[in-house]
Design a protein around this motif. Structure first.
Motif, mmCIF file in Angstrom:
data_model
loop_
_atom_site.group_PDB
_atom_site.id
_atom_site.type_symbol
_atom_site.label_atom_id
_atom_site.label_comp_id
_atom_site.label_asym_id
_atom_site.label_seq_id
_atom_site.Cartn_x
_atom_site.Cartn_y
_atom_site.Cartn_z
ATOM 1 N N ASP B 25 0.842 -1.185 0.000
ATOM 2 C CA ASP B 25 0.000 0.000 0.000
ATOM 3 C C ASP B 25 0.882 1.242 0.000
ATOM 4 O OD1 ASP B 25 -2.592 -1.408 2.023
ATOM 5 O OD2 ASP B 25 -2.653 -0.851 -0.073
ATOM 6 N N ASP B 26 0.388 2.273 -0.633
ATOM 7 C CA ASP B 26 1.131 3.526 -0.608
ATOM 8 C C ASP B 26 1.229 4.005 0.838
ATOM 9 O OD1 ASP B 26 -0.289 4.975 -3.612
ATOM 10 O OD2 ASP B 26 0.249 2.937 -3.116
ATOM 11 N N CYS B 28 1.649 7.062 3.615
ATOM 12 C CA CYS B 28 1.354 8.482 3.718
ATOM 13 C C CYS B 28 2.646 9.249 3.972
ATOM 14 C CB CYS B 28 0.353 8.733 4.844
ATOM 15 S SG CYS B 28 -0.148 10.449 4.976
ATOM 16 N N ALA B 126 -3.233 7.348 0.256
ATOM 17 C CA ALA B 126 -2.413 6.874 1.364
ATOM 18 C C ALA B 126 -2.723 7.621 2.669
ATOM 19 C CB ALA B 126 -0.934 7.030 1.011
#
Lengths: 241, 172
Positions: B25-26, B28, B126
């Motif tokens: 997952d991207d 943040c 994200a």
């Protein structure tokens, strides 16, 4: 910055157009020399080839967050040149760290396939380069989101919502590299890889297009998408030439 | 093309598929603007142009036992401080803070209500969303007894959208 990106996009489009032109021109000259050199002519079957994408069906079976299907078609114009297209529908229900959402909608892609492969004898296989214009009509639903904060002094709540954004659209340019192999008479196995570049999209207010049917997932960092297809096609033979 | 090549290509594709299905997952990016904090500067009541530090400062939400972070490091106690960055509630329309000032004259606690209108802004996949605070207001709570150390409070930037602005000026 924006201007730079626009110019880059334009260059990109022009490059692809030139590539297609160059390939078509190349095909014509090869055909001409072939007629002079060969005394034996193998006839090619012309007709409509239709098929189904197994990748999306298999993914529907194994990925509980996904269901979709796609039909494939091409029609031979010249020895190496085909008009080609895809039509499909995709639904996704995706949970991630900060955002849960659903996307649902239909798409079609239309363009050309150009066979790069020189067939032996009467074989009829393709290693092809494809170019497509893709369009999607879809909706997205935001079902959960978190707030990004740099501290947790106040309690953090996750927000369960049901915000639907409908009437979303997207238009993209796509190039494909793939194969179509005749395994039985008129029956083909197909596989390709796809690289896509967003042209325009209608994004929801205060949200973004996170998954676009036909285009696939989007990335925060750019306008590029990737994809793949594998499946079977059947050629309805119409005539030989 | 022979069938072995086809099988090879299919296997390559299958590997690509399996890799794409476990893509991470991207994350943040913490440098992206997240929910902003309230930036407060301390000025001299006799000359608003001049910074005036507070000897020892702590800030606490009324009813809380823990003190609020005063900067991005999470420090809750600062000395000789001329500016702080404190979080605001992302639920409701108000945050009620007590400002604990300690110096040679002893401990002095003043309370201030900050009210605002919440607005959620989408950042990206994200990071999710952030909250911004519009139409900021700041009101000192009158004290029945004792002397207030905060003599005046002014809203400088009424829309709290980033940590790069000064939102509140406390004059003492």
């Amino acid at each position: 910055m924006l201007l730079q990106i626009t110019i880059y996009t334009l260059k990109y489009v022009i490059n692809i157009l030139f590539l297609i032109l160059a390939l078509t021109a190349c095909a014509q000259s090869q055909e001409e020399t072939a007629t002079v050199a060969d005394s034996v002519q193998y006839k090619r079957t012309y007709g409509l080839r239709v098929g189904i994408d197994a990748a999306s069906l298999i993914r529907t079976g194994i990925d509980p967050e996904y269901n979709g299907f796609q039909v494939l078609a091409d029609y031979r114009l010249k020895d190496r040149l085909y008009i080609a297209g895809e039509l499909g529908n995709e639904n996704i229900d995706r949970n991630s760290d900060r955002i849960d959402f659903k996307a649902s909608g239909s798409y079609f892609k239309a363009g050309i396939d150009y066979n790069l492969y020189q067939n032996w004898l009467d074989m009829d296989n393709m290693v092809y380069f494809g170019a497509r214009l893709g369009a999607a009509n879809f909706s997205q639903t935001l079902t959960r989101y978190d707030l990004a904060r740099d501290n947790n002094y106040f309690p953090i709540f996750t927000n369960m919502v049901n915000r639907e954004f409908s009437g979303l659209t997207a238009l993209w340019l796509e190039i494909q590299l793939g194969i179509k192999v005749e395994v039985l008479n008129n029956l083909y196995l197909v596989a390709n890889l796809q690289l896509k570049r967003m042209l325009t999209e209608k994004t929801p207010d205060n949200f973004d297009n996170l998954y676009i049917p036909g285009f696939g997932r989007t990335y925060d960092t750019g306008e590029i998408g990737v994809g793949y297809t594998y499946g079977v096609m059947y050629r309805i033979p119409l005539f030989k030439k | 093309m022979n069938k072995y090549n086809f099988i090879l290509l299919i296997s390559v594709l299958l590997v690509a598929v399996s890799l794409s299905s476990c893509e991470k997952d991207d994350l943040c990016d913490p440098n992206l603007s997240v929910t902003p904090r309230l930036i407060i500067v301390f000025k001299d009541i006799t000359n608003f142009e001049t910074s005036k530090t507070v000897d020892e400062l702590q800030v606490r939400e009324i009813g809380y036992t823990e003190f609020a972070p005063l900067n991005s490091n999470g420090t809750t106690f600062l000395t000789d401080v001329d500016s702080i960055a404190i979080p605001l509630r992302t639920t409701g329309v108000m945050t009620n803070y007590e400002f604990f000032k300690n110096d040679e004259n002893g401990l002095n606690i003043d309370s201030v209500d900050f009210n605002y209108i919440l607005e959620e802004i989408y950042i990206n996949r994200a990071c999710g969303y952030k909250m911004i605070y519009n139409q900021l207001g700041a009101f000192r709570q009158p004290e029945a007894t004792g002397e207030e150390w905060i003599r005046d409070i002014q809203v400088i930037t009424p829309n709290v959208t980033s940590n790069n602005d000064i939102h509140i000026e406390i004059r003492h």
